[in-house]
Design a protein around this motif. Sequence first.
Motif, short mmCIF file in Angstrom:
data_model
loop_
_atom_site.label_atom_id
_atom_site.label_comp_id
_atom_site.label_asym_id
_atom_site.label_seq_id
_atom_site.Cartn_x
_atom_site.Cartn_y
_atom_site.Cartn_z
N GLU A 97 0.93 1.62 0.94
CA GLU A 97 2.30 1.74 0.46
C GLU A 97 3.01 0.39 0.43
N SER A 100 0.97 -2.32 -1.99
CA SER A 100 1.07 -2.00 -3.42
C SER A 100 2.46 -2.32 -3.95
N GLN A 126 -0.99 -0.56 -7.68
CA GLN A 126 -1.68 0.39 -6.81
C GLN A 126 -3.19 0.30 -6.99
#
Length: 321
Positions: A97, A100, A126
């Motif tokens: 999280e 990215s 991502q």
Amino acid sequence: MVNESQTEERRCAILKSLVDNRYRSQIPRVVDSVVSSCYDSNCFDHVDAAVIPSKEALIEIIGLVKDILFPGYFGEQTLDRNNLRYHLGSEITKLFEQLSEQISNSIIHDCNRYEENCSECIDRGQAETIAFLEKIPMIRSLLASDVVAAYEGDPAAKSYDEIIFSYPGIFALTVYRVAHELHRQGIAILPRIMTEYAHSAVGIDIHPGAKIGRGLFIDHGTGVVIGETCQIGDNVRIYQGVTLGSLSFPKDESGELIRGKKRHPTIEDDVIIYSNATILGGDTVIGARSVIGGSVWITRSVPPDTKVIIEEPRLKFKEKQ
């Protein structure tokens, strides 16, 4: 009744207020001047531009990566084989999280700066993060070889734990090996922020573009510089103050620096480079198993199995007067 002390306090407060007002009234003029400078094309700002990656967030990411690369060493949780999967699953999810987001910010920043198509920047951010996460077992293997090299190369080392916890060379290599993989993936800005953070923390400057083999031992480490196009083989040992740098900065016909050309030396396998040695130039190759003595200056290649040392100086002893 108001005593003398209270009267003096009020007098001082009034004087302070008058002084404050005199100088505070000049702040709007200063603000206008600074704002005007932001329209000067010769100065730098990041106004009307895409979001830039956060240095503070990347420092947090480095801490998270360290916990994943060396489970049980840096996190607060006590790990065993029963909770290892849960712990790493949680940490890797956090890393996905946070990383990215920063990778996406880096890509979006480049899109806006260079007017490229950034419609899929978040998707690519991502995807690049997953590609990096898949490299973690490989990075762990490389770092394990670095830790073993430090233990075998330093008689002062009492354990692997001591090296992982405290050796600045291992910290610098940990950050470098993470940043290098991001650099290989073509991620802008982030890798350099990471390695410069390590540089500021431990005094070891490794460019993320350098190519470094297995089992590098940086002993002490303060002042070590490893340039962008440097290539280092396996099982190399480097001491403090060593510079693996560029001999010159070639320019094109318009006077601009030529970028992307190999400017830094190649160090082959099993080489030892002692403190404060300087090795320069993209065509300079230090042959395998060579030993480079302290404080030497090298700008040409050295054959394998060669020892390079400064001629022993003459020492002069004088009695104290």
